[in-house]
Design a protein around this motif. Structure first.
Motif, PDB file in Angstrom:
ATOM      1  N   ALA A   1      -3.957  -2.118   0.803  1.00 29.28           N
ATOM      2  CA  ALA A   1      -3.843  -2.250  -0.651  1.00 29.28           C
ATOM      3  C   ALA A   1      -5.158  -1.873  -1.305  1.00 29.28           C
ATOM      4  O   ALA A   1      -6.229  -2.207  -0.789  1.00 29.28           O
TER       5      ALA A   1
ATOM      6  N   ALA B   1      -3.513  -3.424  -6.222  1.00 24.44           N
ATOM      7  CA  ALA B   1      -2.471  -4.106  -5.455  1.00 24.44           C
ATOM      8  C   ALA B   1      -2.967  -5.428  -4.899  1.00 24.44           C
ATOM      9  O   ALA B   1      -2.232  -6.424  -4.883  1.00 24.44           O
TER      10      ALA B   1
ATOM     11  N   LEU C   1       0.889  -1.573  -0.019  1.00 20.23           N
ATOM     12  CA  LEU C   1       1.290  -1.985  -1.362  1.00 20.23           C
ATOM     13  C   LEU C   1       0.640  -1.096  -2.402  1.00 20.23           C
ATOM     14  O   LEU C   1      -0.497  -0.662  -2.225  1.00 20.23           O
ATOM     15  N   GLY C   2       1.348  -0.838  -3.501  1.00 20.02           N
ATOM     16  CA  GLY C   2       0.764  -0.093  -4.603  1.00 20.02           C
ATOM     17  C   GLY C   2       1.638   1.041  -5.088  1.00 20.02           C
ATOM     18  O   GLY C   2       2.872   1.004  -4.962  1.00 20.02           O
TER      19      GLY C   2
ATOM     20  N   MET D   1       6.328  -1.474  -2.029  1.00 19.76           N
ATOM     21  CA  MET D   1       5.763  -1.754  -0.706  1.00 19.76           C
ATOM     22  C   MET D   1       6.416  -0.825   0.306  1.00 19.76           C
ATOM     23  O   MET D   1       7.597  -0.471   0.184  1.00 19.76           O
TER      24      MET D   1
END
Length: 310
Positions: A108, A112, A156-157, A280
Motif C-alpha cells: 500500500a 491506502a 491496496l489502492g 484490493m
C-alpha cells in the motif's frame, strides 16, 4: 489420456517455464525455485525440444520470451494454479483472529495505508488480537509482480486491471480536494480558480512527475499552475503545507484526515475532476485461504462503513 501419462510430460518443466517468464533470468528462476541454474537450463532445453520453439532468447536485459512463449504464459500459469488448488488440504480450519500470532503482508502507498487500513488497525488495537499488518510501499506498476512473487498477500489502492491469475475487488470510488493552510494563506474554502492557479503547488506523485489530471483540466481552460515540489510521500505534504505557502491536490479522504491532524483547510477543486476506483488485489492462489479471506472481508467491511459516511 495417454498423452497425460507420457514420460515426456514433466510438470516441473511448467514451473521452470513460469519462473523464467516472471524473472527473465535463469539464475533468478533457479533461486526462486530452490534448484540449481543448470537444472533450469536443462529444463528449458527439454521444453524447446517438446515445443519446437526457442521460447527464450538472450538480450541485453535478460531472457526475452518468443511469441510462442508469450502465448503459453497464461495457460501454463492457469495449469499451475489449478494444480495448487487441487493439492491444497481439503479442510483448512476457519481463521480465528484471537488465535496465535498472524502477520499479513500488505502492499500500500501512503494513501491506502492511511485511509484503507485505519479501521482494521483500530479494531486490532482494541480487541487485543495478536495480528500484525506489515505494510510495504507499492504502486500500480509493482503490485502485480509482488503478488505473483508471493512477497505480499494483498495490494491496496488505485491498481491496474488484474492478470488472469489475480483477482480484484472494488472498495469505493474516490474524488479529489484541495488542501492548504488557510490561516497562513489567508484563504477559506471554497478556493477560487484564480487563487488555485496563483499559488504554488506541492504535488503527490508516485514517480516524481510534475504533471497530472490537474494540469490537463487547467490547460483545457488555457491556464497553468506553478508546481514547486513533487513527492511520493503523500503524508509528508501536510507537514510541508504548515511551513510552505503552497497548496496541494490530494484524494478526498486523505485530505480530510490530514486536515484534522494538522489543522489544515479542505476545499472542493474549482473545476470538474475525474474520480478513481480504490480496490484490493490478490493472487488467486490465496482466494480460498481462510486467513486471507478474513483479511479481505474485514477490510471491505470497514471501508464500506467509512464510505457510507464519506
Amino acid at each position: 489420456m495417454s498423452q497425460i501419462h507420457s514420460a515426456g510430460l514433466d510438470l516441473n518443466l511448467l514451473k521452470i517455464f513460469d519462473a523464467v517468464m516472471e524473472t527473465r533470468s535463469a539464475s533468478r528462476a533457479a533461486a526462486r525455485l530452490g534448484i540449481g541454474q543448470s537444472a533450469v537450463s536443462h529444463g528449458l532445453a527439454r521444453l524447446r525440444t517438446a515445443t519446437g520453439d526457442a521460447l527464450f532468447v538472450r538480450s541485453a536485459t535478460g531472457l526475452e520470451p518468443t511469441a510462442r512463449a508469450q502465448r503459453l504464459a497464461e495457460p501454463v500459469r492457469e495449469a499451475l494454479l489449478l494444480a495448487t488448488r487441487a493439492l491444497r488440504p481439503a479442510a483448512e480450519a476457519a481463521f480465528d483472529p484471537a488465535g496465535r500470532r498472524t502477520e499479513f503482508r500488505i502492499g500500500a502507498g501512503d494513501y491506502a495505508a492511511a485511509v484503507l487500513l485505519r479501521g482494521l488497525a483500530a479494531e486490532i488495537a482494541v480487541t487485543g488480537w495478536d495480528i500484525g499488518l506489515a505494510v510495504r510501499p507499492v504502486d500500480r506498476r509493482s503490485a502485480p509482480d509482488l503478488l505473483d512473487a508471493g512477497e505480499i498477500d494483498l495490494a491496496l489502492g488505485m491498481l491496474s486491471p488484474p492478470r488472469r491469475w489475480q483477482e480484484r475487488q472494488a472498495l469505493f470510488e474516490e474524488g479529489h480536494a484541495c488542501l492548504f493552510d488557510g490561516a497562513r494563506l489567508g484563504l477559506s474554502a471554497p478556493i477560487t480558480l484564480e487563487d488555485f492557479t496563483r499559488l504554488p503547488h506541492i504535488l503527490p506523485s508516485l514517480h516524481a512527475e510534475f504533471s497530472s489530471f490537474v494540469d490537463t483540466a487547467l490547460e483545457a481552460q488555457g491556464l497553468r499552475r506553478r508546481s514547486i515540489l513533487a513527492t511520493a510521500h503523500f503524508l509528508g505534504i501536510p507537514l510541508l503545507l504548515k511551513s510552505v505557502p503552497a497548496i496541494a491536490t490530494l484524494p478526498l479522504r486523505l485530505s480530510r484526515l490530514c486536515a484534522n491532524a494538522a489543522a489544515l483547510t479542505v476545499s472542493p477543486l474549482p473545476f470538474e475532476a475525474p474520480r478513481f476506483e480504490v480496490s484490493m488485489l490478490w493472487h488467486k492462489r490465496d482466494t480460498p485461504v481462510p486467513a486471507q479471506q478474513w483479511l479481505r472481508e474485514r477490510l471491505a467491511a470497514h471501508n464500506a462503513a467509512q464510505h457510507a459516511f464519506a
